[in-house]
Design a protein around this motif. Sequence first.
Motif, PDB file in Angstrom:
ATOM      1  N   ILE A 189      68.466 132.635   3.159  1.00 17.61           N
ATOM      2  CA  ILE A 189      68.443 134.053   2.741  1.00 17.61           C
ATOM      3  C   ILE A 189      69.795 134.711   3.060  1.00 17.61           C
ATOM      4  O   ILE A 189      70.315 135.509   2.274  1.00 17.61           O
ATOM      5  N   ALA A 190      70.369 134.344   4.210  1.00 14.14           N
ATOM      6  CA  ALA A 190      71.682 134.917   4.573  1.00 14.14           C
ATOM      7  C   ALA A 190      72.710 134.554   3.505  1.00 14.14           C
ATOM      8  O   ALA A 190      73.558 135.371   3.132  1.00 14.14           O
ATOM      9  N   TYR A 191      72.628 133.333   2.999  1.00 19.16           N
ATOM     10  CA  TYR A 191      73.569 132.917   1.949  1.00 19.16           C
ATOM     11  C   TYR A 191      73.396 133.790   0.702  1.00 19.16           C
ATOM     12  O   TYR A 191      74.368 134.267   0.120  1.00 19.16           O
ATOM     13  N   SER A 342      70.988 142.188   9.771  1.00 21.22           N
ATOM     14  CA  SER A 342      71.352 141.397   8.587  1.00 21.22           C
ATOM     15  C   SER A 342      70.843 139.973   8.823  1.00 21.22           C
ATOM     16  O   SER A 342      70.587 139.583   9.968  1.00 21.22           O
ATOM     17  N   MET A 343      70.746 139.196   7.754  1.00 18.23           N
ATOM     18  CA  MET A 343      70.184 137.851   7.915  1.00 18.23           C
ATOM     19  C   MET A 343      71.120 136.924   8.688  1.00 18.23           C
ATOM     20  O   MET A 343      70.661 136.010   9.358  1.00 18.23           O
ATOM     21  N   SER A 344      72.442 137.169   8.630  1.00 15.43           N
ATOM     22  CA  SER A 344      73.328 136.290   9.413  1.00 15.43           C
ATOM     23  C   SER A 344      73.133 136.562  10.912  1.00 15.43           C
ATOM     24  O   SER A 344      73.224 135.644  11.736  1.00 15.43           O
ATOM     25  N   VAL A 345      72.839 137.825  11.246  1.00 14.20           N
ATOM     26  CA  VAL A 345      72.546 138.136  12.654  1.00 14.20           C
ATOM     27  C   VAL A 345      71.198 137.514  13.040  1.00 14.20           C
ATOM     28  O   VAL A 345      71.038 136.990  14.151  1.00 14.20           O
ATOM     29  N   VAL A 346      70.255 137.550  12.110  1.00 13.71           N
ATOM     30  CA  VAL A 346      68.944 136.925  12.376  1.00 13.71           C
ATOM     31  C   VAL A 346      69.128 135.447  12.722  1.00 13.71           C
ATOM     32  O   VAL A 346      68.528 134.938  13.676  1.00 13.71           O
ATOM     33  N   VAL A 347      69.990 134.756  11.967  1.00 10.21           N
ATOM     34  CA  VAL A 347      70.238 133.329  12.230  1.00 10.21           C
ATOM     35  C   VAL A 347      70.728 133.165  13.673  1.00 10.21           C
ATOM     36  O   VAL A 347      70.217 132.337  14.432  1.00 10.21           O
ATOM     37  N   LYS A 348      71.718 134.000  14.040  1.00  9.47           N
ATOM     38  CA  LYS A 348      72.293 133.886  15.397  1.00  9.47           C
ATOM     39  C   LYS A 348      71.240 134.197  16.462  1.00  9.47           C
ATOM     40  O   LYS A 348      71.179 133.552  17.509  1.00  9.47           O
ATOM     41  N   MET A 349      70.411 135.201  16.194  1.00  8.78           N
ATOM     42  CA  MET A 349      69.367 135.565  17.163  1.00  8.78           C
ATOM     43  C   MET A 349      68.385 134.402  17.350  1.00  8.78           C
ATOM     44  O   MET A 349      68.009 134.065  18.472  1.00  8.78           O
ATOM     45  N   LEU A 350      67.994 133.794  16.233  1.00 12.96           N
ATOM     46  CA  LEU A 350      67.025 132.693  16.318  1.00 12.96           C
ATOM     47  C   LEU A 350      67.618 131.493  17.052  1.00 12.96           C
ATOM     48  O   LEU A 350      66.919 130.758  17.743  1.00 12.96           O
ATOM     49  N   GLU A 351      68.925 131.311  16.873  1.00 13.51           N
ATOM     50  CA  GLU A 351      69.590 130.182  17.537  1.00 13.51           C
ATOM     51  C   GLU A 351      69.869 130.475  19.011  1.00 13.51           C
ATOM     52  O   GLU A 351      70.299 129.590  19.742  1.00 13.51           O
ATOM     53  N   GLY A 352      69.683 131.727  19.391  1.00 13.89           N
ATOM     54  CA  GLY A 352      69.936 132.093  20.789  1.00 13.89           C
ATOM     55  C   GLY A 352      71.400 132.389  21.050  1.00 13.89           C
ATOM     56  O   GLY A 352      71.831 132.424  22.208  1.00 13.89           O
TER      57      GLY A 352
END
Length: 421
Positions: A189-191, A342-352
């Motif tokens: 989704i971020a892409y 934003s979805m790129s921040v979501v990715v980082k949050m999920l990855e810790g």
Amino acid sequence: MSSYQSPPSSNSGETAVIAVVLVVLLVKIVIVIVICQKRRQKGNSVNPDFLTLTMDKFLNDMEREKPIKFTSQQLRIATDNFTNLLGQGGFGAVYKGIFSNGTLVAVKVLNGSSDKRIEEQFMAEVSTIGRIHHFNLVRLHGFCFEKHLRALVYEYMGNGSLDKFLFHSNKVLGFEKLHEIAVGTARGIAYLHEECQQRIVHYDIKPENILLDANFFPKVADFGLAKLCNRDNTHITMTGGRGTPGYAAPEVWMMFPITHKCDVYSFGMLLFEIIGRRRNLDINIQDSQDWFPRWVWKKFEPGELGEVMVVCGIEEKDKERAERIVKVALWCVQYMPEARPSMSVVVKMLEGAVEIPRPSTNPFQHLMPGSPYPTAPVYDTSNGTYSTSAFGSDPSRTVTGCSVVHGTPIMRKYEIEIAST
Ligand SMILES: Nc1ncnc2c1ncn2[C@@H]1O[C@H](COP(=O)(O)OP(=O)(O)OP(=O)(O)O)[C@@H](O)[C@H]1O
């Protein structure tokens, strides 16, 4: 006699010339060997100009790569005359196929070729997913657009859709895999939102639209509602079909201006279902857990997340990841679109990789009695439409005729219950 002496002298001259040539050749060979060895020592370094040229050409080729136009005959052969049914969606049946080079495909045959909605779905898919490639987006190999056959040809996803593993099977997927699926989906989704030339808003993120390949890698699918928009256009005008109840953001229901943040909301709802391995709404579950996201907030607020972990059967080794998922979910489903990440921040949050902030207010405040915000839509059983009380008696602001794509009586009850609490 003198004529007899000349041949030996010419022979020795030729020998000398041959010797010189041989020496030169030898020197050249040695030079070549030395150069080759030096290059090898430098780690096979290649002329950077050459590298750039090849990469440019490669990127150009990729850009030009378009979905293939198949004939109905080719698809008939590939699908063995449409015999191997994979499933049935709102727009038509999906069949498994194989091309002569061994490529497995899923062929979605669109019903009612003259229907305007079908044409819109067709164009949305080809113009969005047909032009981009990402590991976490299902690939559209091509399409068929003939009078009697409108079809979309996708890469085959051996494990079908995520809902099957969340709601209908006996925990086949461990929590680590589920976390990977959440991160992969977020990357896809971020892409769409942040890396494509034109921003793509999917509009219908839900477990049914996340497909899993043979290794359970997730890919976002079903771009039938997707919209292209310029990145500087912050809002999109949406006409026609809208998202799915239970996943669609409040602004989608309220017919307020919509941004890409509506996908972030839907993704948050999907995260709740991943953590609970259950539908967010299940009226068969008692103790106020019937609507899972609200129950999770009630536990999270006073610091009782441990209870959520117990109820969801999360093992000790998975706890940290699971708590991250809960916090990201709560952050994603906030009422105000601009409060969502934003979805790129979501990715980082999920990855810790980054801290997950705590929502300052109850994300479900708008559903509380006396809330200043518009309520969620109420389903009216008498005429099969949704309406929202916030617009009062102004009929021009009443949401009507929203179709329930994956609607079930449960979904409808949910809308009524939420609005009346
Ligand atoms: N690329 C694919 N590979 C394997 N199976 C697929 C693929 N695409 C769809 N399917 C299967 O076909 C079924 C129907 O998919 P489809 O996308 O048409 O409908 P849906 O998403 O379930 O519903 P709707 O279109 O109404 O949202 C699904 O159950 C899905 O598992």
